[in-house]
Scaffold this active site. Structure first.
Site, PDB file in Angstrom:
ATOM      1  N   PRO A   2      33.118  37.732  40.391  1.00  0.00           N
ATOM      2  CA  PRO A   2      34.077  37.823  39.291  1.00  0.00           C
ATOM      3  C   PRO A   2      34.972  39.056  39.455  1.00  0.00           C
ATOM      4  CG  PRO A   2      31.885  37.333  38.464  1.00  0.00           C
ATOM      5  CD  PRO A   2      31.737  37.668  39.920  1.00  0.00           C
ATOM      6  N   GLU A   3      36.268  38.839  39.341  1.00  0.00           N
ATOM      7  CA  GLU A   3      37.234  39.927  39.434  1.00  0.00           C
ATOM      8  C   GLU A   3      37.739  40.257  38.035  1.00  0.00           C
ATOM      9  OE1 GLU A   3      40.070  39.093  42.602  1.00  0.00           O
ATOM     10  OE2 GLU A   3      38.583  37.912  43.675  1.00  0.00           O
TER      11      GLU A   3
END
Length: 275
Positions: A2-3
């Site tokens: 996840p960014e």
């Protein structure tokens, strides 16, 4: 992993649900997930009974604000999920930690690959975490200016893709969005960062802000593991221009998208309109 857009979406999906609730108890099934304190009993003792004041984010980190100036810092790493579910729902495989909340709900940390991390700190101890100590400016913050970004690239001879992944330069960018912003700004990922002309740096700066905003609006990108705090998938995967589109035609010039390793990371780009 996840960014920024995914972690921000998780934060937004949980903030109102968690604020004001008390952590009545907790179950830990995989103790290695807790990095600080190393004494698990101490971790449980401190957290139990604490009220949740809010949920913040720094880069890819989630910060669960607790009473008495404590913070639980959560990094989801590759496959971590933070889920708000009713306490009667079955505990799924790969659930490593459960916070029992005062409203008969759980906050569950689920992680297939077990790379996620949790730290319990006082609010003045955040810089003891290496990833937070030198974190660069957030793309949507006032601190992320065109001049600050340009200055950060001047002395960097590394490839621009590698530089964009450096969290000391820009907080929250990862492989997906680095590829997308480079495509948006017509820049090849293997260009040395200090080779970019002033107008290219300006275009890249604008592209970072644009792509991150769009990805947040689309609630992040889901290929396999990522969901928000309610278990809902993101939608930005339907809007990607190069990432995971190898050999598909470029949306601008119809040239097939290429994939190659750059600085040890898979990179997707168009050889026809990125220079």
């Amino acid at each position: 992993m996840p960014e920024l857009p995914e972690v921000e979406t998780i934060r937004r999906s949980l903030t109102e649900k968690l604020a004001g609730l008390t952590i009545d108890n907790l179950d830990i099934y995989f103790e290695k997930i807790v990095k600080e304190p190393t004494d698990i009993d101490r971790f449980k003792e401190i957290v139990t009974g604490k009220k949740i004041k809010g949920l913040d984010r720094l880069g890819k980190y989630l910060l669960l604000q607790l009473s008495d100036n404590y913070i639980i810092v959560i990094h989801l790493r590759m496959t971590g999920r933070l889920l708000y579910v009713a306490d009667y729902e079955d505990v799924t495989k790969h659930t490593h930690l459960i916070f029992h909340l005062g409203n008969n709900y759980h906050l569950r940390f689920v992680d297939v690959r077990k790379f996620g991390t949790i730290y319990l700190l006082k609010d003045n101890e955040l810089d003891t975490i290496k990833g937070l100590a030198h974190l660069g400016p957030e793309p949507l913050s006032e601190n992320f200016t065109a001049q600050v970004f340009a200055d950060s690239l001047k002395k960097k001879s590394k490839k621009i893709k590698q530089v964009l992944l450096d969290q000391d330069i820009v907080a929250g960018l990862g492989n997906i969005y680095a590829d997308e912003v480079l495509f948006e700004s017509h820049i090849l990922p293997d260009r040395p960062a200090n080779s970019l002309k002033a107008e290219e740096v300006e275009e890249l700066y604008k592209s970072i802000i644009k792509i991150i905003k769009e990805a947040i609006d689309h609630r992040g990108t889901t290929f396999s593991d990522y969901v928000d705090g309610e278990g809902k998938k993101g939608e930005h995967q339907d809007h990607l221009k190069v990432y995971q589109r190898t050999e598909q035609p470029c949306s601008r010039c119809q040239c097939p998208i290429k994939k190659e390793k750059i600085a040890g990371r898979s990179s997707h780009y168009c050889p026809g309109c990125q220079h």
